[in-house]
Write a protein that holds these residues in place. Structure first.
Motif, mmCIF file in Angstrom:
data_model
loop_
_atom_site.group_PDB
_atom_site.id
_atom_site.type_symbol
_atom_site.label_atom_id
_atom_site.label_comp_id
_atom_site.label_asym_id
_atom_site.label_seq_id
_atom_site.Cartn_x
_atom_site.Cartn_y
_atom_site.Cartn_z
ATOM 1 N N ASN A 190 5.681 5.657 -9.538
ATOM 2 C CA ASN A 190 5.659 4.635 -8.766
ATOM 3 C C ASN A 190 5.373 5.280 -7.198
ATOM 4 O O ASN A 190 6.049 5.918 -6.689
ATOM 5 C CB ASN A 190 7.132 4.142 -8.399
ATOM 6 C CG ASN A 190 7.253 2.877 -7.310
ATOM 7 O OD1 ASN A 190 6.640 3.184 -6.273
ATOM 8 N ND2 ASN A 190 8.100 2.214 -7.577
ATOM 9 N N PRO A 191 4.119 5.177 -6.634
ATOM 10 C CA PRO A 191 3.728 5.761 -5.636
ATOM 11 C C PRO A 191 4.386 5.616 -4.274
ATOM 12 O O PRO A 191 4.522 6.552 -3.369
ATOM 13 C CB PRO A 191 2.236 5.229 -5.385
ATOM 14 C CG PRO A 191 2.459 4.035 -5.881
ATOM 15 C CD PRO A 191 3.300 3.822 -7.041
ATOM 16 N N ILE A 210 0.769 -1.249 -0.161
ATOM 17 C CA ILE A 210 -0.151 0.031 0.048
ATOM 18 C C ILE A 210 1.097 1.119 0.023
ATOM 19 O O ILE A 210 1.828 1.253 0.653
ATOM 20 C CB ILE A 210 -0.938 0.039 1.093
ATOM 21 C CG1 ILE A 210 -1.716 -1.250 1.075
ATOM 22 C CG2 ILE A 210 -1.557 1.349 1.343
ATOM 23 C CD1 ILE A 210 -2.683 -1.384 2.514
ATOM 24 N N ALA A 211 0.539 2.073 -0.776
ATOM 25 C CA ALA A 211 1.194 3.503 -0.735
ATOM 26 C C ALA A 211 0.287 4.525 -0.050
ATOM 27 O O ALA A 211 -1.005 4.639 -0.233
ATOM 28 C CB ALA A 211 1.407 4.024 -2.128
ATOM 29 N N HIS A 212 0.772 5.459 0.893
ATOM 30 C CA HIS A 212 0.080 6.439 1.183
ATOM 31 C C HIS A 212 -0.515 7.657 0.578
ATOM 32 O O HIS A 212 -1.828 8.095 0.472
ATOM 33 C CB HIS A 212 0.926 7.147 2.700
ATOM 34 C CG HIS A 212 0.004 7.859 3.398
ATOM 35 N ND1 HIS A 212 -0.327 9.228 3.168
ATOM 36 C CD2 HIS A 212 -0.656 7.711 4.591
ATOM 37 C CE1 HIS A 212 -1.026 9.695 4.327
ATOM 38 N NE2 HIS A 212 -1.091 9.078 5.160
ATOM 39 N N ARG A 213 0.531 8.138 -0.159
ATOM 40 C CA ARG A 213 0.142 9.349 -1.272
ATOM 41 C C ARG A 213 -0.474 10.638 -0.958
ATOM 42 O O ARG A 213 -0.726 11.420 -1.627
ATOM 43 C CB ARG A 213 -0.765 8.792 -2.286
ATOM 44 C CG ARG A 213 -0.589 7.569 -3.087
ATOM 45 C CD ARG A 213 -0.880 7.383 -4.427
ATOM 46 N NE ARG A 213 -2.437 7.282 -4.261
ATOM 47 C CZ ARG A 213 -3.083 7.252 -5.205
ATOM 48 N NH1 ARG A 213 -2.821 7.150 -6.586
ATOM 49 N NH2 ARG A 213 -4.738 7.028 -5.265
ATOM 50 N N ASP A 214 -0.414 10.991 0.492
ATOM 51 C CA ASP A 214 -0.589 12.219 1.045
ATOM 52 C C ASP A 214 0.094 12.560 2.265
ATOM 53 O O ASP A 214 -0.313 12.857 3.198
ATOM 54 C CB ASP A 214 -2.099 12.145 1.358
ATOM 55 C CG ASP A 214 -2.753 13.685 1.540
ATOM 56 O OD1 ASP A 214 -1.975 14.687 1.105
ATOM 57 O OD2 ASP A 214 -3.664 13.868 2.306
ATOM 58 N N SER A 274 -4.837 6.738 -0.110
ATOM 59 C CA SER A 274 -3.959 5.424 -0.234
ATOM 60 C C SER A 274 -4.543 4.572 -1.321
ATOM 61 O O SER A 274 -5.694 4.623 -1.838
ATOM 62 C CB SER A 274 -3.923 4.712 1.090
ATOM 63 O OG SER A 274 -5.446 4.049 1.506
ATOM 64 N N ARG A 275 -3.721 3.781 -1.800
ATOM 65 C CA ARG A 275 -3.776 2.560 -2.916
ATOM 66 C C ARG A 275 -3.112 1.378 -2.843
ATOM 67 O O ARG A 275 -1.892 1.600 -2.430
ATOM 68 C CB ARG A 275 -3.915 3.292 -4.235
ATOM 69 C CG ARG A 275 -2.703 3.869 -4.729
ATOM 70 C CD ARG A 275 -2.724 3.811 -6.328
ATOM 71 N NE ARG A 275 -3.005 2.356 -7.037
ATOM 72 C CZ ARG A 275 -3.187 2.419 -8.167
ATOM 73 N NH1 ARG A 275 -3.238 3.241 -9.039
ATOM 74 N NH2 ARG A 275 -3.333 0.767 -8.620
ATOM 75 N N ASP A 276 -3.490 0.537 -3.315
ATOM 76 C CA ASP A 276 -2.803 -0.977 -3.644
ATOM 77 C C ASP A 276 -1.561 -0.489 -4.617
ATOM 78 O O ASP A 276 -1.810 0.171 -5.582
ATOM 79 C CB ASP A 276 -3.387 -2.066 -4.174
ATOM 80 C CG ASP A 276 -4.210 -2.399 -3.072
ATOM 81 O OD1 ASP A 276 -4.089 -2.323 -1.618
ATOM 82 O OD2 ASP A 276 -5.393 -3.156 -3.254
ATOM 83 N N CYS A 277 -0.420 -1.298 -4.469
ATOM 84 C CA CYS A 277 0.983 -0.932 -5.395
ATOM 85 C C CYS A 277 0.917 -2.137 -6.254
ATOM 86 O O CYS A 277 1.738 -2.029 -7.009
ATOM 87 C CB CYS A 277 2.006 -0.607 -4.527
ATOM 88 S SG CYS A 277 2.040 0.858 -3.409
ATOM 89 N N PHE A 278 0.118 -2.862 -6.101
ATOM 90 C CA PHE A 278 0.462 -4.239 -6.891
ATOM 91 C C PHE A 278 -0.869 -4.738 -7.505
ATOM 92 O O PHE A 278 -1.961 -4.606 -7.007
ATOM 93 C CB PHE A 278 1.070 -5.508 -6.107
ATOM 94 C CG PHE A 278 2.460 -5.022 -5.562
ATOM 95 C CD1 PHE A 278 3.388 -5.356 -6.291
ATOM 96 C CD2 PHE A 278 2.455 -4.532 -4.328
ATOM 97 C CE1 PHE A 278 4.771 -5.040 -5.916
ATOM 98 C CE2 PHE A 278 3.797 -4.286 -3.917
ATOM 99 C CZ PHE A 278 4.852 -4.468 -4.622
#
Length: 307
Positions: A211-212, A150-154, A176-180
């Protein structure tokens, strides 16, 4: 470099209307929850103090009538999934998520110490030993979510909270979102512009697939810079100019603290604010950096309540 000290959030009244109707209040009362004064707010959500039985907690109330279709279909499900999945000492604990009428109630730990930005406004630049502790705790939390795909992105100063013992807690997984890819297991690039401009990596601002997880590292690097400089490395009032400054590495340490900061700290910030994402440190490498080798990152120092 953009100074942080003069910036202020919108004033938050100590008293605020109850976000619940009488019927909703009764439903919450039956489950042991009571909602108090407002702490913070956004465009479609508000955060309040709350109680669960006799415990002080907080609640984020999302008003679905004020959200977009894209948010309800895309971002909200990701946030709720992430909140229910993650458990780490340096991530805010979620106690209960409830949907009542057109509102979602997310009950969580109360950050009695405010957030990093609050601390900067009150105390100025953070000492290097304290910054090392809070940064290490936030970095450990970020490694944990990255290890869970998971990436946070904020990531930003406002999204690192401080508990009553002055330990750092990562919060706000709205982007947030899945990275895979769940079917193939391959890494997935992000294309959505997310986060606060002052903390966002150049590849995100340029609207290219990114790439997040590496963009998270850039954002956390900005947080570290802000902690020890009490200023932002880039002025976000002109985004085109800001991108140029990011790519050309046109930033400096605050002259008031530059000579006080250790060479290892400066080196880590430079490597995290690397505009070429392929050369930027991963969070695992950040945590192996010499500046962090002698820090445990387990408990707060100097600012916690006396025993």
């Amino acid at each position: 470099m953009k100074n942080m000290a003069g910036g202020k959030r919108s004033d938050i009244p100590k008293k605020d209307e109850n976000p619940c109707s009488p019927e909703e209040t009764k439903m919450l009362d039956k489950k042991g929850f009571k909602i108090g004064d407002k702490i913070n707010f956004g465009s479609f959500s508000k955060v309040y103090k709350a109680k669960y039985l006799d415990k002080d907690i907080a609640v984020k109330v999302i008003d679905l009538t004020k959200t977009s279709f894209e948010y309800r279909q895309k971002f909200l499900p990701r946030e709720l999934h992430t909140l229910q999945t993650l458990r780490h000492p340096n991530i805010v604990t979620i106690h209960k998520i409830m949907t009542i009428s057109n509102k979602i109630y997310i009950f969580m730990d109360l950050a009695e110490g405010g957030d990093i930005l609050d601390h900067l406004k009150e105390h100025g630049a953070i000492s290097e030993p304290q910054a090392k502790l809070w940064f290490k705790q936030a970095a450990e939390a970020l490694r944990y979510i990255h290890d869970h795909g998971i990436a946070h992105r904020d990531l930003k100063s406002e999204n690192i909270l401080l508990d009553k013992c002055k330990n750092a807690k990562l919060t706000d997984f709205g982007f947030s979102r899945d990275c895979f890819d769940q079917r193939t297991g391959r890494g997935v690039l992000s294309e959505t512009y997310c986060g606060s401009a002052a903390y966002v990596a150049p590849e995100v601002l340029r609207s290219v697939p990114y790439n997040p997880r590496l963009s998270d590292v850039w954002s956390l690097g900005v947080v570290l810079y802000v902690m020890v400089n009490n200023a932002l490395p880039f002025d976000d009032s002109d985004l085109n100019k800001m991108i140029t400054c990011q790519i050309n590495k046109s930033w400096n340490f605050n002259s008031k603290v530059m000579d006080k900061l250790s060479p290892d700290l400066k080196d880590l910030i430079r490597q995290m604010l690397e505009p070429d994402a392929s050369k930027r440190l991963t969070i695992a490498k950040v945590l192996r950096h010499p500046w962090l080798r002698d820090s445990s990152g387990t408990t707060g120092i100097s600012l916690g309540p006396k025993k």
